[in-house]
Design a protein around this motif. Structure first.
Motif, short mmCIF file in Angstrom:
data_model
loop_
_atom_site.label_atom_id
_atom_site.label_comp_id
_atom_site.label_asym_id
_atom_site.label_seq_id
_atom_site.Cartn_x
_atom_site.Cartn_y
_atom_site.Cartn_z
N GLY A 175 0.99 -1.23 -0.05
CA GLY A 175 0.05 -0.03 0.10
C GLY A 175 0.91 1.41 -0.08
O GLY A 175 0.44 2.10 -0.52
N THR A 217 -5.56 -0.99 1.87
CA THR A 217 -6.24 0.17 1.52
C THR A 217 -5.89 1.16 2.43
O THR A 217 -5.70 2.59 2.39
CB THR A 217 -7.67 -0.08 1.50
OG1 THR A 217 -8.18 -0.87 0.41
CG2 THR A 217 -8.68 1.46 1.36
N GLU A 218 -5.88 0.82 3.79
CA GLU A 218 -5.64 1.74 4.99
C GLU A 218 -3.80 2.18 4.90
O GLU A 218 -3.67 3.52 5.05
CB GLU A 218 -5.50 1.08 6.23
CG GLU A 218 -4.90 1.78 7.61
CD GLU A 218 -5.60 3.38 7.66
OE1 GLU A 218 -4.97 4.14 7.98
OE2 GLU A 218 -6.71 3.62 7.01
N ARG A 252 -3.78 4.69 1.94
CA ARG A 252 -4.52 5.99 2.47
C ARG A 252 -3.70 6.79 3.23
O ARG A 252 -3.19 7.96 3.18
CB ARG A 252 -5.80 5.79 3.14
CG ARG A 252 -6.59 7.06 3.48
CD ARG A 252 -7.63 6.69 4.83
NE ARG A 252 -6.84 6.38 5.90
CZ ARG A 252 -6.20 7.32 6.93
NH1 ARG A 252 -6.14 8.33 6.47
NH2 ARG A 252 -5.49 6.66 7.84
N PRO A 273 -3.17 6.54 -4.23
CA PRO A 273 -4.41 6.28 -4.67
C PRO A 273 -4.68 4.79 -4.17
O PRO A 273 -4.17 4.13 -3.70
CB PRO A 273 -4.08 6.33 -6.24
CG PRO A 273 -2.81 6.99 -6.50
CD PRO A 273 -2.04 6.68 -5.27
N SER A 274 -6.17 4.55 -4.13
CA SER A 274 -6.54 3.21 -3.87
C SER A 274 -5.89 2.24 -4.52
O SER A 274 -5.53 2.28 -5.81
CB SER A 274 -8.23 3.21 -4.34
OG SER A 274 -8.82 4.18 -3.45
N THR A 289 -10.18 -5.79 -6.97
CA THR A 289 -10.63 -5.03 -8.21
C THR A 289 -10.34 -5.66 -9.45
O THR A 289 -10.95 -5.37 -10.60
CB THR A 289 -9.42 -3.80 -8.28
OG1 THR A 289 -8.12 -4.38 -8.24
CG2 THR A 289 -9.63 -2.87 -7.10
#
Length: 297
Positions: free
Chosen positions: A168, A193-194, A197, A202-203, A275
């Motif tokens: 991430g 995701t965390e 962030r 970006p995601s 995704t």
């Protein structure tokens, strides 16, 4: 959720592999990723497939980092990006102690530190930047000059919390294996995701791969996979993931059954936040054809 295919680099000649990508494109698949075995170089095969079959993303899942210096891998990846027409995605990972030490004769010391330092050097190299990096596990000094090549996306093979955090923070996402939809939703997606962030990125992409068979004999297919790939459960990262899922072996992650059963299983990955989903067709020749026909768009 995008749907792609996951192709084994071994067991077929290069023209046959490119032909499989051509068939996948015609069937409506959006990507084709190649494994890295002791056979064809998956980056080269992906580059050729991207050049020969426009309009489909090509990539690796995954190449090993330990035997490839970041400067060398950056040059390979940018070459593949240019040859493919900028449709290449680099999937990489540290592999496993049994492979790195047993096959390559290299030290598998401190894999998490190695990956963080590797990505810290590799990512700016892929952007065309000059890198002067001195870490505890590797040193890099130089730049890759690749006119016309855009920076390829980078996916890190990540299953544990530490690797997911790095995926991430430093990469564009992750690509998983032997991981069911529930683990994707409860473990993979929240952690990566965390991390993205918190790093202001970006995601992330979450690319889930699984062996799939549309079949009337799911038990036989799973038993065959257990016999062929059961050893993978002894690798530390895979073993931990199987334990986290309450599974006894990799064969239990195989999606096998009739069309309705497979459709429900794939939908669970989308609901979990994946995704992209990579289909690795298994079973006999007829079952593999039936599987690909099921996903045909």
């Amino acid at each position: 959720m995008k749907i792609g295919v996951y192709l084994q680099s071994g067991g077929a000649d290069v023209n046959s592999l490119v032909g499989q990508v051509r068939d996948a494109r015609a069937a409506g698949f959006e990507s084709a990723f190649f494994s890295q075995l002791t056979s064809w170089d998956s980056i080269t095969v992906a580059a050729l497939a991207g050049r020969e079959v426009p309009g489909i993303e090509v990539g690796t899942a995954v190449v090993q980092t330990y035997p490839r210096h970041p400067l060398a891998l950056a040059g390979q990846a940018l070459t593949a990006q240019s040859v493919s027409g900028n449709t290449f995605t680099l999937g990489l990972g540290p592999s496993h102690r049994e492979i790195v030490e047993g096959a390559f004769g290299l030290s598998y010391d401190r894999p998490a530190r190695h990956v963080r330092e590797y990505l810290s050097a590799l990512m700016p190299l892929l952007r065309g930047e000059t890198v002067e990096y001195r870490g505890e596990t590797l040193s890099v000094a130089g730049q890759v000059n690749a006119p016309g090549a855009t920076t390829p996306p980078v996916l890190l093979s990540a299953l544990g919390p530490v690797m997911l955090r790095m995926a991430g923070e430093l990469a564009d996402g992750t690509v998983t294996v032997w991981t069911g939809a529930r683990a994707i939703g409860e473990h993979i997606v929240p952690r990566i995701t965390e991390a993205a962030r918190a790093a202001g990125r970006p995601s992330p992409r979450v690319v889930a791969s699984a062996m799939v068979a549309v079949t009337n004999d799911h038990e036989r297919v799973r038993n065959q996979i257990g016999e062929r790939f059961g050893f993978a459960g002894s690798f530390a990262s895979y073993g931990s993931m199987l334990e986290r899922q309450g599974l006894s072996g990799v064969h239990e992650t195989v999606i096998a059954g009739d069309e309705g059963t497979v459709e429900k299983a794939i939908s669970r990955y989308a609901d979990a936040g994946a995704t992209e989903f990579l289909v690795s067709p298994v079973g006999d020749e007829q079952e593999q054809a039936r599987t690909l026909d099921f996903f045909r768009r």
